[in-house]
Design a protein around this motif. Sequence first.
Motif, PDB file in Angstrom:
ATOM      1  N   ARG A 281      39.457  47.223  32.068  1.00  0.00           N
ATOM      2  CA  ARG A 281      40.010  45.896  31.764  1.00  0.00           C
ATOM      3  C   ARG A 281      41.381  45.722  32.439  1.00  0.00           C
ATOM      4  O   ARG A 281      41.664  44.660  33.007  1.00  0.00           O
ATOM      5  CB  ARG A 281      40.151  45.724  30.248  1.00  0.00           C
ATOM      6  N   ARG A 285      42.322  42.902  35.253  1.00  0.00           N
ATOM      7  CA  ARG A 285      43.344  41.901  34.984  1.00  0.00           C
ATOM      8  C   ARG A 285      44.511  41.994  35.981  1.00  0.00           C
ATOM      9  O   ARG A 285      45.078  40.974  36.388  1.00  0.00           O
ATOM     10  CB  ARG A 285      43.842  42.038  33.541  1.00  0.00           C
ATOM     11  N   ARG A 286      44.871  43.208  36.372  1.00  0.00           N
ATOM     12  CA  ARG A 286      45.916  43.355  37.391  1.00  0.00           C
ATOM     13  C   ARG A 286      45.472  42.739  38.717  1.00  0.00           C
ATOM     14  O   ARG A 286      46.251  42.053  39.387  1.00  0.00           O
ATOM     15  CB  ARG A 286      46.261  44.838  37.597  1.00  0.00           C
ATOM     16  N   ALA A 288      43.312  40.346  39.069  1.00  0.00           N
ATOM     17  CA  ALA A 288      43.260  38.894  38.900  1.00  0.00           C
ATOM     18  C   ALA A 288      44.654  38.286  39.000  1.00  0.00           C
ATOM     19  O   ALA A 288      44.840  37.226  39.616  1.00  0.00           O
ATOM     20  CB  ALA A 288      42.620  38.551  37.557  1.00  0.00           C
ATOM     21  N   GLU A 289      45.638  38.934  38.416  1.00  0.00           N
ATOM     22  CA  GLU A 289      47.005  38.419  38.477  1.00  0.00           C
ATOM     23  C   GLU A 289      47.517  38.374  39.917  1.00  0.00           C
ATOM     24  O   GLU A 289      48.165  37.416  40.330  1.00  0.00           O
ATOM     25  CB  GLU A 289      47.917  39.278  37.605  1.00  0.00           C
ATOM     26  N   LEU A 295      43.059  34.339  33.863  1.00  0.00           N
ATOM     27  CA  LEU A 295      42.673  35.469  33.017  1.00  0.00           C
ATOM     28  C   LEU A 295      41.796  35.060  31.845  1.00  0.00           C
ATOM     29  O   LEU A 295      41.159  35.921  31.221  1.00  0.00           O
ATOM     30  CB  LEU A 295      43.923  36.171  32.477  1.00  0.00           C
ATOM     31  N   LEU A 298      38.250  36.500  31.082  1.00  0.00           N
ATOM     32  CA  LEU A 298      37.998  37.565  32.047  1.00  0.00           C
ATOM     33  C   LEU A 298      37.962  38.917  31.344  1.00  0.00           C
ATOM     34  O   LEU A 298      38.885  39.272  30.620  1.00  0.00           O
ATOM     35  CB  LEU A 298      39.079  37.562  33.124  1.00  0.00           C
ATOM     36  N   SER A 299      36.918  39.676  31.560  1.00  0.00           N
ATOM     37  CA  SER A 299      36.779  41.000  30.964  1.00  0.00           C
ATOM     38  C   SER A 299      35.870  41.822  31.875  1.00  0.00           C
ATOM     39  O   SER A 299      35.246  41.279  32.787  1.00  0.00           O
ATOM     40  CB  SER A 299      36.167  40.898  29.561  1.00  0.00           C
TER      41      SER A 299
END
Length: 352
Positions: A281, A285-286, A288-289, A295, A298-299
């Motif tokens: 995860r 997320r990193r 995506a940022e 976010l 998002l998973s």
Amino acid sequence: MESELPTAGTPSGEPGAGVETTGTGALAVAGAADGGLVLPGDVESVGRYLTAAKAESTRRAYDADFRAWSTWARQRGFSPLPAADAAVAAYLAALSDAGASPRTIARRLSGIGHAHREAGHPSPSEHPGTREVLRGIRRTAARDGRRPRKARALDTQTIRALVEDLPAGVAGVRDRALILTSFALALRASDVCGLDVTDLAPAGHGGPDVTIRWSKTDQEGSGEVLALAPGVRARTCPVRALQAWVEAAGLTGSSGPLFRSVGRGARPRIGRTRMARSSVRLVLRRAAERAGVPLDGLSPHSLRRSFATEGYKAGVSERELARTGRWASVTTMRGYDASSRWADPASARLGL
């Protein structure tokens, strides 16, 4: 189905011999059974296999759920085990009133039921009244617009964006391989973290065969071999990305976990243990940022849902999608597709 071991050869209500389950799932010898003797070593073996019947994550979840119930019950003056059906029903209602989702409440009930079955008590989860309360909780949540949250599906262009701007270095190489492999093979976080280096084998289709030795829906380890095919772009080819990680981490010809932690510094240390599912995860997320991808929703499961959505859009057969994603039910798999309802809606063909 839960594993249970009945007391051997002892009439109800009489002291006697046999094997009895305890509240912790352990087993105790009560003496000699009719026609034979159950030895401590036998009990240890049976207990070991009963423990193995449940995945470790499932056992931890059951333990946590039962602890939560026990705390609530004692505060109210109820016995946690065995529990009165009315007390369990009140607990479910209290959880719902506090804002817990129907899914969480159902899981808590499963944990309570599991503890009761292990201790040889009737399960409150089977009581008609308790089940009716749970049904009412689900109906109320649906009427109030509370739907189970689904992971957001991403299109292939967004997947490309996630990996094209990853940082230079070994960690970025690993993250690219992890994201692309998970998307290409519809892997759960537990699937990708469970891979070993030896699960990759050369194949004749241009990429490796990847063996999924066990998974959430394959707890007995029947296994499945999936073909990881090359991509059409060098930068986002999952085969090249995976090979680059193996080489960068020095895993060629070795064994042990495939995806591992990566330390910081100019010469980062590669860990020996496998990545935790929670780390997947964080990786996603990193990425995506950095890529400017929202976010919300998002998973790690987004990658699995994206596989189904993009596979449907590309015209991949349902048989192949189900085989790769290891969905036993086509109906379940169709629920992962976020595109088909717009592709060719029946309402557009009614001549209105």
